[in-house]
Write a protein that holds these residues in place. Structure first.
Motif: not given
Length: 343
Positions: A263-267, A316-321, A323-329
């Motif tokens: 599954t998708e992961v972000a750190c 429930p999902g890793i939100p990204r822009t 261009t692939g950047k994380l949407k931190l908010d």
């Protein structure tokens, strides 16, 4: 307490591993002359005269090797090595000027020893493995006016020591970093503009897969030069964090964990009051098939010896822009919503 003796030199070079820019262990080699030169120079320029050393840093890392091993050998002074139990209180001798070789977690130990530290004729705390922790700021503040000095040392396994400054209790008032005498900045544009840290030094390590050290080294740090000998450190240009002195590429952790967990992961990097820096791991559990217990069980296969995250978050999902950047908010909002549902 031991008094170091000169060891047989054996091999002409000493190897130190680092995670490097990709997160994979990389071997960098330094000559014994480089180690002695660096320890002696920093001893003369920064540390001054000390009667003994207390080290919390392991000797397999360059920082611990230089100041918990090489420098004491050069000066013939005793060492108390606490790296196997870095929460242990050091033995302090009232008549001895002491060098403390500190990890970020060391400062929580020193905070409990402020009255005893104030009694020493002179103490130098060398901090070389990450941001200044709140405990460090409290120690420095409460010992102001005594014989206690705290110095930050900036460098890496690849470069060795680059620069130093007196530790400040207020990050907003911190002084610029001053280059060590044998280091030169390679500027890539107008002197005052933001740029990556690019240095020349006779102490650059040799990559194990190269015949010689590089002529210069570009590090994953963003700086703003103040003048030819000073710079302000702005931040890192990659996902590298130092967890109690251990460098960890959290972008590589996210990629490997995504593969292992399916599954998708972000750190995300976080400041940590004990370790200076840390990171937290977010995993996509929109399908509802994973639990924190399952993730903790599978993670060792992805980390390959790298530091474990401070906390896990199922979202429930890793939100990204686009261009692939994380949407931190949105990421933080999803975390808060899940916590509220659990409560």
């Amino acid at each position: 307490m031991t008094v170091p003796r000169e060891k047989p030199q054996g091999d002409a070079e000493v190897g130190f591993h680092t995670s490097g820019h990709t997160g994979k262990p990389t071997l960098w080699l330094r000559t014994h002359d480089q180690l002695r030169t660096e320890a002696q120079m920093i001893g003369d320029v920064i540390i001054g005269t000390v009667d003994r050393v207390v080290t919390f840093a392991p000797a397999e890392h360059l920082f611990g090797r230089l100041f918990g091993d090489v420098l004491p050998r050069l000066r013939g002074i005793p060492v108390q090595d606490l790296h196997t139990d870095p929460t242990q209180a050091p033995d302090l001798i009232k008549t001895a000027r002491t060098l403390l070789v500190c990890l970020p977690s060391t400062w929580a130990v020193l905070q409990r020893m402020i009255p005893r530290l104030r009694e020493l004729p002179g103490t130098v705390a060398l901090h070389g493995t990450g941001p200044v922790t709140p405990a460090a700021a409290r120690v420095v503040s409460q010992l102001r006016g005594s014989g206690f000095r705290a110095v930050e040392l900036f460098g890496s396994t690849e470069s060795g020591g680059i620069a130093y400054r007196e530790m400040s209790t207020d990050p907003a008032q911190a002084r610029p970093w001053r280059l060590l005498p044998d280091v030169r900045l390679v500027t890539d544009g107008p002197a005052s503009e933001l740029q990556t840290l690019h240095v020349r030094s006779p102490r650059l390590a040799r990559p194990a897969n190269a015949p010689t050290p590089p002529p210069s080294l570009r590090l994953p740090d963003l700086i703003r030069p103040v003048d030819a000998r000073h710079f302000d450190h702005v931040g890192r240009s990659t996902g590298l964090v130092k967890v109690n002195g251990r460098r960890c590429d959290i972008d590589a952790v996210a990629a490997d964990a995504s593969r292992v967990l399916g599954t998708e992961v972000a750190c995300l990097a976080m400041r940590d009051p004990l370790r200076g820096e840390h990171y937290e791991l977010y995993y996509d559990d929109l399908a509802g098939t994973l639990t924190d217990e399952t993730v903790w069980h599978r993670l060792p296969g992805a980390l390959a010896g790298r530091p474990v995250p401070r906390t896990l978050h199922a979202v429930p999902g890793i939100p990204r822009t686009a261009t692939g950047k994380l949407k931190l908010d949105q990421l933080h909002a999803a975390t808060a919503q899940r916590s509220a549902v659990r409560a």
